[in-house]
Scaffold this active site. Structure first.
Site, PDB file in Angstrom:
ATOM      1  N   SER A 141      37.615  35.566  37.993  1.00 25.30           N
ATOM      2  CA  SER A 141      36.222  35.838  38.301  1.00 25.30           C
ATOM      3  C   SER A 141      35.764  37.253  37.947  1.00 25.30           C
ATOM      4  O   SER A 141      34.580  37.551  38.029  1.00 25.30           O
ATOM      5  CB  SER A 141      35.980  35.628  39.806  1.00 25.30           C
ATOM      6  OG  SER A 141      36.769  36.555  40.553  1.00 25.30           O
TER       7      SER A 141
ATOM      8  N   LYS B 267      33.752  45.994  40.059  1.00 23.11           N
ATOM      9  CA  LYS B 267      33.308  44.619  40.323  1.00 23.11           C
ATOM     10  C   LYS B 267      32.417  44.600  41.557  1.00 23.11           C
ATOM     11  O   LYS B 267      32.681  45.331  42.524  1.00 23.11           O
ATOM     12  CB  LYS B 267      34.555  43.747  40.528  1.00 23.11           C
ATOM     13  CG  LYS B 267      34.312  42.255  40.640  1.00 23.11           C
ATOM     14  CD  LYS B 267      35.650  41.515  40.741  1.00 23.11           C
ATOM     15  CE  LYS B 267      35.499  40.027  40.914  1.00 23.11           C
ATOM     16  NZ  LYS B 267      36.803  39.330  40.980  1.00 23.11           N
TER      17      LYS B 267
ATOM     18  N   SER C 260      42.164  36.395  39.138  1.00 23.64           N
ATOM     19  CA  SER C 260      40.835  36.820  38.684  1.00 23.64           C
ATOM     20  C   SER C 260      40.789  38.088  37.842  1.00 23.64           C
ATOM     21  O   SER C 260      39.764  38.358  37.225  1.00 23.64           O
ATOM     22  CB  SER C 260      39.909  36.991  39.887  1.00 23.64           C
ATOM     23  OG  SER C 260      39.374  35.745  40.206  1.00 23.64           O
TER      24      SER C 260
HETATM   25  N1  GLN Z   1      40.183  31.199  40.243  1.00 18.40           N
HETATM   26  C1  GLN Z   1      40.716  31.409  41.559  1.00 18.40           C
HETATM   27  C2  GLN Z   1      39.745  30.927  42.598  1.00 18.40           C
HETATM   28  O1  GLN Z   1      38.706  30.469  42.238  1.00 18.40           O
HETATM   29  C3  GLN Z   1      41.101  32.838  41.752  1.00 18.40           C
HETATM   30  C4  GLN Z   1      39.999  33.708  42.225  1.00 18.40           C
HETATM   31  C5  GLN Z   1      40.365  35.156  42.370  1.00 18.40           C
HETATM   32  O2  GLN Z   1      41.456  35.591  42.001  1.00 18.40           O
HETATM   33  N2  GLN Z   1      39.448  35.895  42.926  1.00 18.40           N
HETATM   34  O3  GLN Z   1      40.016  30.985  43.762  1.00 18.40           O
END
Ligand code: GLN
Length: 528
Positions: free
Chosen positions: A175, A80, A199
């Site tokens: 994400s 990532k 994410s």
């Molecule tokens: N969807 C969550 C956020 O927007 C989790 C993000 C993540 O785990 N990086 O913060």
């Protein structure tokens, strides 16, 4: 045959490399070629073709000399784009970091390379990992490979062909959507994601792959560009549980560069082949039957609980009473960390710098307006608000107290004898981009993480496993949450479940065909 080769598990491909059924270079070339064919998925921000081929050649040489570095030698992987990679652009999908080339590798990246893994490139994400769609990065949204699968097309009228510029394709979740799409579309054998609130597990669930969030402190965060420092964990995306365990075995352990990693020696583990469910107690948290949960996922969840019961496991309903507060609590803590973590991106020290020159304040404001999207700027704003002297106790301190209550809920359940919790991963299957952009992403992403964020707040290990295809032919994932540092137990149960459900392989007909057609070049004994 090449298509089949790319569909292999990490274990299978590693065995094929060892037996010489395929060379590291051939394998790398096949993956690079499929990355090109599937470019429309937008899974990768950077493809490191030249360095990957060099790494593959070096691996091939090691095999020739009978000295591979480890099980991952020659295995193509992706990372990532919020992990620092020496000499390779690391953008966090933000204009702010466009052109940033770190001088060092994140510890987890270094560990993969030390095992001989071949790094194919950096995968797409929501800007700075904030989001649950992989729709909000500066390099455009990621498309879910299942949008183009035979399984989905047969059930739903074909929405679009891969090349069409429409918005009816499905989102990957996020994400770490780029990593999930890369693994599920067979362009790599494993990928790193990050998981601060879900994410890794969220996109794994929507893309039909395994997504593991290890216990906080088991894996180094050094070189992972931070989101929520006390919750961030590198995540692992693979096509089966055994592969996730293998990658975890490489990545786990204390890192002197990350003081939050535990000192205890990390033992690599082998998942047992024969698993007796009679030894396990599975907890089903009643609060996870939350508003908005799709009836299909609810049915799948209860079917899974029945499966465990029939196999002799003790299955019991449990209560995690503070679940409903986890989203608000997460967002206060996340925004507070974002406000301080993002302070460095001011145009003076790091990243993009605006050409505004009226004053330092104007320069900083313009730099952030130009360099960061509105999701990130919104969190900086709210985080600074929560941290104001007059708000600090009411927001930040209160959220920390609620976080403790959430962690205590889990501790009580595990103390009562439950080994593993079984929950849904997401409220729904993947939705179309068209549908997704109708609503404010910030509101939606806040709802979507209801089942995943609590494990981050409690620091517990959790894994999403593809459980079934929905009526529309799309993946549905279920989540298992375990006791801290009990990854072996967690993955043992997950693997048992994976074997029972026999989740179908994504059929990218028409897209992988060109690769299949070069089959004569392959050794027919590839999998023998
Ligand atoms: N969807 C969550 C956020 O927007 C989790 C993000 C993540 O785990 N990086 O913060």
């Amino acid at each position: 045959m090449a298509g089949k080769m790319l569909r292999a598990s990490l274990r299978e491909i590693s065995a094929a490399l060892k037996k010489g059924h395929v060379s590291s270079t051939e394998l790398c070339q096949k993956c690079l070629s499929l990355i090109k064919t599937t470019k429309f998925l937008n899974a990768y921000i950077t493809v490191t073709e030249d360095t990957a081929l060099n790494q593959a050649q070096a691996s091939e040489e090691r095999y020739r000399q009978g000295q591979p570095l480890g099980d991952l030698d020659g295995v193509p992987v992706a990372v990532k784009d919020n992990f620092s990679t020496a000499g390779i652009e690391t953008t966090c999908a933000s204009k702010m970091l466009k052109g940033y080339i770190p001088p060092y590798n994140a510890t987890v990246v270094q560990k993969l390379l030390d095992q001989g893994a071949v790094l194919l490139g950096k995968t797409n994400l929501d800007e700075f990992a904030m989001g649950s769609g992989s729709t909000d990065g500066a390099f455009g949204p990621v498309r879910n490979p299942w949008s183009y699968s035979r399984q989905y097309r047969e059930k739903c009228a074909p929405t679009s062909c891969a090349q069409h510029e429409d918005t009816s394709w499905l989102i990957t979740g996020g994400s770490s959507g780029g990593s999930a799409a890369a693994v599920s579309s067979f362009t790599c054998f494993a990928a790193l994601g990050s998981d601060s609130g879900g994410s890794t597990r969220n996109p794994a669930s929507l893309c039909g792959v395994v997504g593991l969030k290890p216990t906080y402190g088991l894996i180094s965060r050094y070189g992972l560009i931070p989101l929520v420092n006390s919750m961030d964990v590198p995540g692992i995306l693979t096509r089966c549980v055994e592969d996730a365990a293998a990658v975890l075995g490489v990545l786990g352990g204390h890192d002197p560069k990350d003081s939050t990693t535990v000192q205890d020696p990390f033992c690599q583990f082998q998942l047992p082949n024969v698993i007796d469910m009679k030894n396990f107690c599975i907890g089903v948290p009643k609060e996870y039957n939350a508003p908005g949960l799709s009836s299909e996922i609810l049915a799948m969840w209860s079917k899974a609980a029945d499966l465990f019961e029939k196999a002799g496991a003790k299955v019991m309903e449990v209560s995690l009473p503070h679940t409903a507060h986890s989203i608000v609590c997460y967002h206060v803590l996340c925004a507070a960390d974002v406000a301080s973590n993002m302070a460095r991106f001011d145009g003076l020290e790091y990243g993009h710098c605006s050409s505004a020159d009226q004053s330092t304040e104007a320069l900083i404001a313009a730099t952030r307006r130009e360099g960061l999207n509105d999701v990130v700027r919104g969190r900086i704003l709210s985080g600074n608000y929560f941290l104001l002297k007059q708000n600090y106790d009411n927001y930040f301190i209160k959220a920390q107290k609620v976080r403790r209550l959430i962690a205590t809920d889990f501790a009580k359940v595990f103390r009562s004898g439950v080994d593993i919790l079984l929950t849904p991963t997401t409220l729904n299957q993947a939705m179309s981009y068209q549908e997704f952009i109708k609503e404010d992403n910030r509101t939606r992403s806040a709802q979507d993480d209801i089942f995943t964020q609590a494990a981050n707040m409690a620091g517990l290990p959790a894994v999403s496993i593809p459980a079934a295809l929905s009526g529309e032919g799309l993946p549905i994932g279920l989540q298992f949450i375990g006791r801290a540092f009990h990854e072996l137990q967690l993955l043992t149960v997950a693997r048992w479940f994976e074997k029972q459900v026999q989740f179908p392989v994504l059929d990218l007909e028409g897209i992988m065909d060109p690769l299949d057609s070069v089959s004569h070049q392959e050794k027919s004994a590839f999998f023998s």
